[in-house]
Design a protein around this motif. Structure first.
Motif, PDB file in Angstrom:
ATOM      1  N   ASN A   2     -36.653  12.259   1.468  1.00  0.00           N
ATOM      2  CA  ASN A   2     -35.411  11.734   2.008  1.00  0.00           C
ATOM      3  C   ASN A   2     -34.641  11.077   0.887  1.00  0.00           C
ATOM      4  N   GLU A   3     -33.423  10.618   1.181  1.00  0.00           N
ATOM      5  CA  GLU A   3     -32.569  10.076   0.136  1.00  0.00           C
ATOM      6  C   GLU A   3     -33.147   8.813  -0.479  1.00  0.00           C
ATOM      7  N   GLU A   4     -33.945   8.081   0.279  1.00  0.00           N
ATOM      8  CA  GLU A   4     -34.457   6.812  -0.220  1.00  0.00           C
ATOM      9  C   GLU A   4     -35.794   6.956  -0.913  1.00  0.00           C
ATOM     10  N   ALA A   5     -36.509   8.009  -0.601  1.00  0.00           N
ATOM     11  CA  ALA A   5     -37.856   8.156  -1.155  1.00  0.00           C
ATOM     12  C   ALA A   5     -37.940   9.411  -1.987  1.00  0.00           C
ATOM     13  N   ARG A   6     -37.562   9.295  -3.233  1.00  0.00           N
ATOM     14  CA  ARG A   6     -37.616  10.423  -4.160  1.00  0.00           C
ATOM     15  C   ARG A   6     -38.615  10.129  -5.251  1.00  0.00           C
ATOM     16  N   ASP A   7     -39.256  11.170  -5.676  1.00  0.00           N
ATOM     17  CA  ASP A   7     -40.250  11.025  -6.737  1.00  0.00           C
ATOM     18  C   ASP A   7     -39.762  11.761  -7.958  1.00  0.00           C
ATOM     19  N   GLU A   8     -39.696  11.088  -9.078  1.00  0.00           N
ATOM     20  CA  GLU A   8     -39.206  11.702 -10.323  1.00  0.00           C
ATOM     21  C   GLU A   8     -40.177  12.747 -10.851  1.00  0.00           C
ATOM     22  N   ASP A   9     -41.277  12.945 -10.130  1.00  0.00           N
ATOM     23  CA  ASP A   9     -42.269  13.908 -10.582  1.00  0.00           C
ATOM     24  C   ASP A   9     -41.682  15.305 -10.742  1.00  0.00           C
ATOM     25  N   GLU A  10     -40.651  15.645  -9.919  1.00  0.00           N
ATOM     26  CA  GLU A  10     -39.988  16.936 -10.047  1.00  0.00           C
ATOM     27  C   GLU A  10     -38.642  16.717 -10.715  1.00  0.00           C
ATOM     28  N   ASP A  11     -38.565  16.948 -11.997  1.00  0.00           N
ATOM     29  CA  ASP A  11     -37.349  16.682 -12.760  1.00  0.00           C
ATOM     30  C   ASP A  11     -36.137  17.463 -12.302  1.00  0.00           C
ATOM     31  N   PRO A  12     -36.255  18.747 -11.891  1.00  0.00           N
ATOM     32  CA  PRO A  12     -35.054  19.485 -11.557  1.00  0.00           C
ATOM     33  C   PRO A  12     -34.241  18.869 -10.441  1.00  0.00           C
ATOM     34  N   GLU A  13     -34.814  17.975  -9.642  1.00  0.00           N
ATOM     35  CA  GLU A  13     -34.042  17.384  -8.568  1.00  0.00           C
ATOM     36  C   GLU A  13     -33.211  16.217  -9.030  1.00  0.00           C
ATOM     37  N   ASP A  14     -33.406  15.763 -10.253  1.00  0.00           N
ATOM     38  CA  ASP A  14     -32.606  14.655 -10.775  1.00  0.00           C
ATOM     39  C   ASP A  14     -31.324  15.217 -11.352  1.00  0.00           C
ATOM     40  N   SER A  15     -30.242  15.161 -10.589  1.00  0.00           N
ATOM     41  CA  SER A  15     -28.989  15.762 -11.031  1.00  0.00           C
ATOM     42  C   SER A  15     -28.049  14.745 -11.632  1.00  0.00           C
ATOM     43  N   ASP A  16     -28.538  13.534 -11.927  1.00  0.00           N
ATOM     44  CA  ASP A  16     -27.685  12.566 -12.595  1.00  0.00           C
ATOM     45  C   ASP A  16     -27.528  12.955 -14.050  1.00  0.00           C
ATOM     46  N   SER A  17     -26.522  12.366 -14.706  1.00  0.00           N
ATOM     47  CA  SER A  17     -26.200  12.779 -16.069  1.00  0.00           C
ATOM     48  C   SER A  17     -26.982  12.015 -17.106  1.00  0.00           C
ATOM     49  N   GLY A  18     -27.731  11.016 -16.717  1.00  0.00           N
ATOM     50  CA  GLY A  18     -28.411  10.206 -17.701  1.00  0.00           C
ATOM     51  C   GLY A  18     -29.900  10.423 -17.701  1.00  0.00           C
ATOM     52  N   ILE A  19     -30.639   9.379 -18.025  1.00  0.00           N
ATOM     53  CA  ILE A  19     -32.087   9.520 -18.141  1.00  0.00           C
ATOM     54  C   ILE A  19     -32.812   8.799 -17.028  1.00  0.00           C
ATOM     55  N   GLU A  20     -32.076   8.100 -16.180  1.00  0.00           N
ATOM     56  CA  GLU A  20     -32.734   7.304 -15.158  1.00  0.00           C
ATOM     57  C   GLU A  20     -33.292   8.208 -14.093  1.00  0.00           C
ATOM     58  N   GLY A  21     -34.560   8.027 -13.710  1.00  0.00           N
ATOM     59  CA  GLY A  21     -35.184   8.805 -12.658  1.00  0.00           C
ATOM     60  C   GLY A  21     -35.394   7.949 -11.434  1.00  0.00           C
ATOM     61  N   PRO A  38     -39.514   4.092  -3.082  1.00  0.00           N
ATOM     62  CA  PRO A  38     -39.288   2.656  -2.960  1.00  0.00           C
ATOM     63  C   PRO A  38     -40.569   1.845  -3.063  1.00  0.00           C
ATOM     64  N   LEU A  39     -41.700   2.454  -2.687  1.00  0.00           N
ATOM     65  CA  LEU A  39     -42.963   1.734  -2.829  1.00  0.00           C
ATOM     66  C   LEU A  39     -43.277   1.475  -4.287  1.00  0.00           C
ATOM     67  N   ASP A  40     -42.787   2.399  -5.146  1.00  0.00           N
ATOM     68  CA  ASP A  40     -43.060   2.264  -6.563  1.00  0.00           C
ATOM     69  C   ASP A  40     -42.177   1.239  -7.243  1.00  0.00           C
ATOM     70  N   ARG A  41     -41.197   0.726  -6.542  1.00  0.00           N
ATOM     71  CA  ARG A  41     -40.335  -0.284  -7.138  1.00  0.00           C
ATOM     72  C   ARG A  41     -41.048  -1.633  -7.216  1.00  0.00           C
ATOM     73  N   LEU A  71     -52.919   9.042 -16.147  1.00  0.00           N
ATOM     74  CA  LEU A  71     -54.344   8.866 -15.867  1.00  0.00           C
ATOM     75  C   LEU A  71     -54.805   9.838 -14.792  1.00  0.00           C
ATOM     76  N   LYS A  72     -53.938  10.090 -13.820  1.00  0.00           N
ATOM     77  CA  LYS A  72     -54.315  10.966 -12.707  1.00  0.00           C
ATOM     78  C   LYS A  72     -54.650  12.378 -13.180  1.00  0.00           C
ATOM     79  N   LYS A 122     -50.039   4.949  -5.300  1.00  0.00           N
ATOM     80  CA  LYS A 122     -48.717   4.905  -5.919  1.00  0.00           C
ATOM     81  C   LYS A 122     -48.191   6.240  -6.426  1.00  0.00           C
ATOM     82  N   VAL A 123     -49.065   7.226  -6.637  1.00  0.00           N
ATOM     83  CA  VAL A 123     -48.633   8.500  -7.218  1.00  0.00           C
ATOM     84  C   VAL A 123     -48.605   9.556  -6.128  1.00  0.00           C
ATOM     85  N   ARG A 124     -47.543  10.336  -6.117  1.00  0.00           N
ATOM     86  CA  ARG A 124     -47.423  11.405  -5.135  1.00  0.00           C
ATOM     87  C   ARG A 124     -48.462  12.488  -5.402  1.00  0.00           C
TER      88      ARG A 124
END
Length: 733
Positions: free
Chosen positions: A261-280, A284-287, A608-609, A633-635
């Motif tokens: 969902n929009e609030e719970a995204r995992d940076e584990d899949e990079d192609p879904e990060d369509s922002d222009s910078g480096i922030e992934g 929310p649990l990982d925050r 580590l995983k 903590k890890v998907r």
């Protein structure tokens, strides 16, 4: 160590750190200058006022109209074209003073930042960036300065004066134009997009601006130009790539992941990060940090009202098609004694529970953009004439990759050399690269206070270099992966072959808490504070005390970037995962868990995983708290057996084959798409052939100049003296 080290992290505080593309604008601007450059601020002001007051008497810059300011900038541009180097340098310093915000006419830091922004857009509209680019090319090609620097036994700040002034102006222009604010004027918004397009276009010697900076990096690392100010070059290169690689939405390539969902995204899949910078984005649990105080008890409710707690983990698991293939291969071998290859639909002969399992796996099947691109590439390789020529959109990332490709290995090696030289764990060697050319003064310190100040400056200088390189590498990896998976893979392979993995592990093999909380800053000397306020007297005690910040933003930022790079290099790559095991990364990474910051801990746990199955049962038994943290903590994938050693891919004889196969796929991709001699654009074996005899014979063929002199000899030797078997020619089918 047998005891779990996570218990010791209870002693360290939670870090209120927000990961982003960059630090605050004042912090980013202050890191452009070393403390050794402080006297040059007054020099810039003096050169500006010397010329400005002779033109506009009795008035200040901030009092002029925009038209008057434009007229004065045009005058400075004309003065930049003089042949005298000293006069050009004075004019460049006056322009730098404008880009720095005419601080002598300002009363606060906010005023300096406002006028710097105003002046930068004015300079851009007047064509100053293009003029500076020509001067920068001249300074890069200045063979006299390069040869003089090579011969000098010690390089100092004075050897890079012209380059530092030019690079500082260009950095201030790139950074101020790139950053968006609420007060931006409409013409500034339009200028930002125009500037981004110009940076991506072939603007210097037919190449994008970023390629010029990459060339400076490689030239410096080859020791041909040791006076180049590398910190400024790397900062400018990083910020040039950061607006430059803006990507559009990726929904055209792939449906939005139904398991997120929009609030719970995992940076584990990079192609879904369509922002222009480096922030992934992370779940929310990982925050929150892994080890945290228990939440306050909920308010009392009436006995009749029941509490409903969500069941299960806060994410839905994914499944790759390869996972389904492996599951069916194992099941078919067990129940019917043979396999059907990559068939995931035929279930004949398998028991009903297997049918249900396959159905569940298919419901959670996820196809990434990378898999789509790989499949498309395989089709293009298999049917090049049927599918026709691929239409490649000229995105900024595509243009950058095409420019970097011929010298990609050199660029990667140069960046890693600089990273190694700036790492706090590296020891100075006689043959190591000197990265202190733009921080060391002409005269070395003679007092204890001066030595302390220079020591802080040098350490800060190295930290900023690490920050710039780590941010640049993560940007290149991320956006090349968004553009095409094989572009990402070739950069990854170059990094791995250049020993990036052990280098990053060496970086983390230190007291990471000390590095995160380092106090290598003198706040009163940071720009713009140092040019607006009267400086207090510095003492040894004030220098030792440092600032009151809980952590150093740039060092924590660098650590997260380096961990993300490790994750990107090792994800789904078992040969590289084994490198983590061979280099004994587990205890090094576990020590990094002492830093109680959510994102940093997340990427440590991911690393580590992926190697727990290779570390043995005893390690898992001794580190149960770490295992629990990974689980929480890890998907995870639906059929992920990360905690055991049963992975069908974990076959040691596959490791080198995996890299070789990837290299072969990359070479085929580059050959098809970019190599003109092997079927790439505008040439190759699949170029249409003219079969018309009259057309072919009517073409004009350019012959070498010496052909007419040897033509008669060739005719006698190859034609007249050779018997022709006409019957044989007629009998040929």
């Amino acid at each position: 160590m047998q005891a779990d080290e996570m218990e010791s992290s209870m002693e360290s505080p939670n870090l209120e750190f927000e990961y982003g593309d960059m630090d605050t604008l004042p912090a980013e601007l202050s890191e452009l200058y070393s403390y050794t450059e402080e006297p040059e601020f007054a020099l810039n002001k003096d050169y500006f006022e010397e010329d400005f007051k002779s033109q506009v008497r009795g008035r200040r810059w901030v009092e002029l109209s925009v038209e008057e300011q434009r007229a004065y900038v045009m005058r400075l541009l004309d003065a930049l074209e003089v042949t005298d180097r000293d006069k050009r340098l004075k004019v460049a310093r006056a322009i730098l003073y404008l880009a720095q915000g005419v601080y002598d006419e300002c009363d606060s830091d906010v005023d300096v930042l406002y006028w710097a922004r105003h002046n930068v857009f004015l300079l851009y509209h007047m064509g100053v960036f293009t003029a500076l680019l020509e001067l920068l090319n001249m300074e890069i090609d200045n063979s006299q300065a390069c040869s003089s620097a090579v011969r000098k036994p010690a390089i100092s700040l004075a050897d890079s004066t012209e380059l530092r002034v030019l690079l500082s102006i260009m950095y201030l222009m790139v950074e101020n134009i790139r950053v968006q604010t609420e007060d931006d004027r409409p013409e500034w918004i339009a200028a930002r997009e125009t500037f981004r397009i110009e940076l991506a276009a072939p603007m210097c010697n037919g190449e994008p601006f970023a390629l010029l900076l990459f060339t400076m990096v490689t030239k410096f690392c080859s020791m041909n130009a040791p006076h180049f100010p590398m910190k400024k070059v790397l900062l400018l290169l990083w910020k040039t790539v950061l607006p430059l690689v803006k990507q559009d939405s990726l929904d055209t390539y792939n449906e939005r992941d139904p398991f997120k969902n929009e609030e719970a995204r995992d940076e584990d899949e990079d192609p879904e990060d369509s922002d222009s910078g480096i922030e992934g984005e992370v779940d929310p649990l990982d925050r929150d940090v892994i080890i945290q105080p228990p939440p306050p008890p909920p308010p009392l409710r009436p006995p009749t009202e029941r509490l409903n707690f969500p069941k299960g983990l806060p994410w839905a698991p994914k499944v790759r098609e390869k996972d389904i293939e492996h599951f069916l291969e194992t099941s078919r071998n067990k129940f019917i004694g043979f396999t059907l290859g990559n068939d995931i639909d035929t279930l004949v002969g398998l028991p009903r529970p297997i049918h249900e399992s396959v159905k569940t796996l298919k419901q959670h099947k996820y196809v990434s953009i990378a898999e789509v691109q790989i499949k498309r590439e395989q089709e293009l390789q298999k049917c090049p004439m049927t599918l026709g020529e691929e239409e490649v959109e000229e995105t900024p990332a595509e243009i950058l990759y095409l420019g970097m490709l011929p010298n990609l290995s050199q660029y990667v090696i140069a960046l890693l050399k600089l990273l190694l030289a700036a790492a706090p764990t590296s020891k100075a060697k006689t043959d190591s690269i000197n990265i202190l050319a733009d921080v060391l003064p002409e005269e070395m310190p003679i007092t204890v206070l001066q030595s302390m100040k220079l020591g802080i400056d040098v350490n800060r200088h190295k930290e900023i270099i690490v920050k710039a390189i780590s941010a640049l590498l993560i940007l290149l990896l991320k956006h090349f992966k968004l553009n095409h998976i094989y572009q990402f893979e070739i950069v990854s392979q170059h990094l791995v072959f250049a020993n990036c993995i052990p280098l990053i592990l060496k970086f983390f093999n230190q007291n990471i808490m000390s590095y995160i909380s380092a106090k290598n800053s003198i706040c009163v000397l940071d720009f713009p504070h140092c040019v607006v306020h009267e400086l207090p007297e510095l003492t040894a005690e004030s220098l030792e005390a440092g600032d009151n910040n809980q952590f150093c933003w740039r060092n924590l930022f660098s650590c997260i970037n380096l961990l993300r790079i490790l994750n990107k290099l090792t994800k789904w790559k078992h040969s590289r995962t084994m490198m983590l095991v061979v280099f004994k990364s587990a205890p090094i990474l576990k020590r990094a868990l002492k830093v109680k910051q959510a994102m940093m801990q997340l990427y440590v746990l991911k690393l580590l995983k992926i190697q727990t199955k290779y570390l043995g049962r005893q390690w898992r038994k001794s580190n149960m708290k770490t295992m629990s943290a990974i689980y929480q903590k890890v998907r995870h994938r639906l059929n992920d057996d990360w905690a055991y050693g049963n992975d069908i891919d974990a076959r040691p004889w596959y490791f080198q084959v995996e890299e070789c196969d990837m290299r072969e796929s990359i070479e085929k991709f580059n050959g098809r798409r970019y190599d003109r001699s092997r079927g790439g654009p505008a040439g190759g074996e699949f170029t249409p052939v003219d079969n018309c005899l009259q057309s072919v014979l009517g073409q004009r063929v350019e012959l070498p100049e010496d052909f007419q002199y040897s033509y008669e000899l060739w005719l006698e030797r190859e034609v007249f003296s050779q018997p022709i078997q006409w019957e044989g020619l007629l009998e040929r089918p």
